[in-house]
Design a protein around this motif. Structure first.
Motif, PDB file in Angstrom:
ATOM      1  N   ASP A 168      -2.986  15.144  -0.906  1.00 29.90           N
ATOM      2  CA  ASP A 168      -3.926  14.533   0.189  1.00 29.90           C
ATOM      3  C   ASP A 168      -4.970  15.334   0.409  1.00 29.90           C
ATOM      4  O   ASP A 168      -6.151  14.508   0.528  1.00 29.90           O
ATOM      5  CB  ASP A 168      -2.926  14.767   1.443  1.00 29.90           C
ATOM      6  N   SER A 201       2.429   4.840   0.765  1.00 29.26           N
ATOM      7  CA  SER A 201       2.554   5.783   2.025  1.00 29.26           C
ATOM      8  C   SER A 201       2.015   7.132   1.780  1.00 29.26           C
ATOM      9  O   SER A 201       1.976   7.618   0.723  1.00 29.26           O
ATOM     10  CB  SER A 201       3.579   5.829   2.633  1.00 29.26           C
ATOM     11  N   ILE A 202       1.388   7.816   2.830  1.00 28.68           N
ATOM     12  CA  ILE A 202       1.122   9.109   2.696  1.00 28.68           C
ATOM     13  C   ILE A 202       2.195   9.874   2.291  1.00 28.68           C
ATOM     14  O   ILE A 202       2.230  11.169   1.597  1.00 28.68           O
ATOM     15  CB  ILE A 202       0.344   9.758   4.156  1.00 28.68           C
ATOM     16  N   ARG A 240      -6.503  11.478   1.124  1.00 30.15           N
ATOM     17  CA  ARG A 240      -5.617  10.296   0.723  1.00 30.15           C
ATOM     18  C   ARG A 240      -5.304   9.431   2.178  1.00 30.15           C
ATOM     19  O   ARG A 240      -4.996   8.499   2.077  1.00 30.15           O
ATOM     20  CB  ARG A 240      -4.320  10.551  -0.170  1.00 30.15           C
ATOM     21  N   ARG A 241      -4.916  10.561   3.069  1.00 31.29           N
ATOM     22  CA  ARG A 241      -4.582   9.734   4.468  1.00 31.29           C
ATOM     23  C   ARG A 241      -5.661   8.923   5.041  1.00 31.29           C
ATOM     24  O   ARG A 241      -5.370   7.799   5.168  1.00 31.29           O
ATOM     25  CB  ARG A 241      -3.967  10.935   5.404  1.00 31.29           C
ATOM     26  N   THR A 248       0.977  -1.358   0.062  1.00 30.68           N
ATOM     27  CA  THR A 248      -0.074   0.026   0.069  1.00 30.68           C
ATOM     28  C   THR A 248       0.853   1.174  -0.116  1.00 30.68           C
ATOM     29  O   THR A 248       1.915   1.383   0.821  1.00 30.68           O
ATOM     30  CB  THR A 248      -0.876   0.081   1.304  1.00 30.68           C
ATOM     31  N   LEU A 279      -6.179   5.669   2.683  1.00 35.37           N
ATOM     32  CA  LEU A 279      -4.997   4.872   3.051  1.00 35.37           C
ATOM     33  C   LEU A 279      -5.202   4.024   4.102  1.00 35.37           C
ATOM     34  O   LEU A 279      -4.952   2.917   4.412  1.00 35.37           O
ATOM     35  CB  LEU A 279      -3.815   5.369   2.793  1.00 35.37           C
ATOM     36  N   ARG A 280      -5.786   4.688   5.024  1.00 33.59           N
ATOM     37  CA  ARG A 280      -6.037   4.148   6.530  1.00 33.59           C
ATOM     38  C   ARG A 280      -7.004   2.868   6.432  1.00 33.59           C
ATOM     39  O   ARG A 280      -7.238   1.948   6.988  1.00 33.59           O
ATOM     40  CB  ARG A 280      -6.538   4.991   7.667  1.00 33.59           C
ATOM     41  N   VAL A 292      -7.981   1.331   3.464  1.00 30.52           N
ATOM     42  CA  VAL A 292      -7.158   0.366   2.685  1.00 30.52           C
ATOM     43  C   VAL A 292      -6.425  -0.678   3.705  1.00 30.52           C
ATOM     44  O   VAL A 292      -6.315  -1.997   3.320  1.00 30.52           O
ATOM     45  CB  VAL A 292      -6.540   1.051   1.632  1.00 30.52           C
ATOM     46  N   ARG A 293      -5.639   0.068   4.418  1.00 28.37           N
ATOM     47  CA  ARG A 293      -4.933  -0.908   5.176  1.00 28.37           C
ATOM     48  C   ARG A 293      -5.502  -1.815   6.182  1.00 28.37           C
ATOM     49  O   ARG A 293      -5.380  -2.984   6.414  1.00 28.37           O
ATOM     50  CB  ARG A 293      -3.726   0.022   6.058  1.00 28.37           C
ATOM     51  N   LEU A 341     -12.836   6.137   0.321  1.00 29.39           N
ATOM     52  CA  LEU A 341     -11.819   5.952  -0.687  1.00 29.39           C
ATOM     53  C   LEU A 341     -12.096   7.011  -1.903  1.00 29.39           C
ATOM     54  O   LEU A 341     -11.072   7.538  -2.382  1.00 29.39           O
ATOM     55  CB  LEU A 341     -11.880   4.519  -1.484  1.00 29.39           C
ATOM     56  N   LEU A 399      -5.099  -0.323  -5.163  1.00 23.07           N
ATOM     57  CA  LEU A 399      -4.831  -0.035  -3.555  1.00 23.07           C
ATOM     58  C   LEU A 399      -5.320  -1.345  -2.945  1.00 23.07           C
ATOM     59  O   LEU A 399      -4.641  -1.618  -1.964  1.00 23.07           O
ATOM     60  CB  LEU A 399      -5.571   1.183  -3.182  1.00 23.07           C
TER      61      LEU A 399
END
Length: 290
Positions: free
Chosen positions: A15, A6-7, A86-87, A4, A90-91, A93-94, A81, A162
């Motif tokens: 972002d 990273s920010i 983006r932060r 994935t 991504l949180r 997605v993880r 999403l 992603l």
């Protein structure tokens, strides 16, 4: 499977705008009232892949014990999403990739040993979502040219990568998406798990007080009926619902009527908090990204 991002890979301006931004076709489709019908269509379509459905059946206990919570989390994932920073995206997605990691089983009807995060299964889920949201939007009357439809499919490659799909395998045009479904149809079937899931989607369990004191049951029945009626004919045949009470023309007319009725509701009521927050965030950020 690629890691994935990273920010740190993005600028502060990127972002703020998120992975798509207000000028994207994804924002247009995912903020439209037709999105809710497309989401139900996607769930019904996804259930037709025996292996993907088995992963849900075996590892998503909440699907049967806490169905509303699971549906809410799924909707929140797609919304974040699409409209989140983006932060925030991504949180999410993880979190999803973490839930998938390390889960494997054998699907009975095919004998296939699979991992929940196998790239082809993630691709199936992704393509069902993109096809459903796009086709439902177009039938509902969302103004989209053929070029804009292709642009939407292209934009959604980001979402596929992603979550763990192989980028080279992800369709980038509406024609490529149709070709994918033509190629996979022979693998699809209504397994017992799919039958159970489809019943839950169309007629989900609700507490008595919800059914008696709120309009949730008739409201959901409308959405579910439209979701089922807008499935491709081959999918309706697999379910044994070739018409689901509506011809294709009647389903399209009903979908358009639903959209127009919903659009009459003020956007501050109709749109989700995530969408409203995204519009406000982008408006505040305009001087920074201009």
């Amino acid at each position: 499977m690629r890691p994935t991002p990273s920010i740190k890979d993005f600028t502060p301006e990127e972002d703020l705008l998120g992975f798509f931004g207000p000028d994207s076709i994804s924002w247009r489709i995912h903020s439209d009232p037709a999105f809710s019908v497309g989401g139900i269509r996607a769930l019904l379509l996804q259930a037709l892949h025996p292996v993907a459905m088995d992963g849900v059946h075996q590892f998503s206990v909440a699907f049967e014990t806490e169905p509303w919570a699971r549906l809410t989390r799924t909707a929140e994932y797609v919304a974040t999403l699409t409209f989140g920073t983006r932060r925030d995206a991504l949180r999410q997605v993880r979190r999803v990739r973490g839930l998938h990691r390390g889960k494997s089983a054998v699907e009975e009807t095919t004998g296939r040993h699979f991992n929940v995060d196998d790239a082809d299964l993630l691709l199936w889920v992704h393509n069902c979502e993109v096809d459903s949201l796009l086709s439902t939007a177009r039938r509902a009357g969302v103004p989209l040219t053929d070029a804009e439809a292709d642009r939407y499919v292209e934009e959604q490659v980001v979402a596929a990568v992603l979550v763990g799909c192989e980028e080279a395998d992800v369709p980038r045009t509406e024609a490529a998406l149709a070709a994918y479904f033509d190629g996979i149809r022979a693998q699809l079937a209504v397994t017992p798990a799919a039958r159970t899931a489809s019943r839950f989607i169309v007629v989900p369990p609700m507490p008595n007080w919800v059914q008696l004191l709120t309009p949730a049951r008739p409201a959901w029945a409308t959405l579910a009926s439209l979701g089922a009626a807008t499935l491709p004919q081959w999918a309706r045949r697999l379910y044994g619902l070739p018409g689901f009470g509506l011809t294709d023309a009647a389903a399209t007319a009903a979908l358009r009527a639903f959209r127009q009725t919903t659009l009459a509701i003020p956007s501050r009521v109709r749109e989700s908090p995530i969408v409203r927050a995204a519009r406000e965030r982008v408006a505040d950020a305009e001087p920074l990204v201009a």
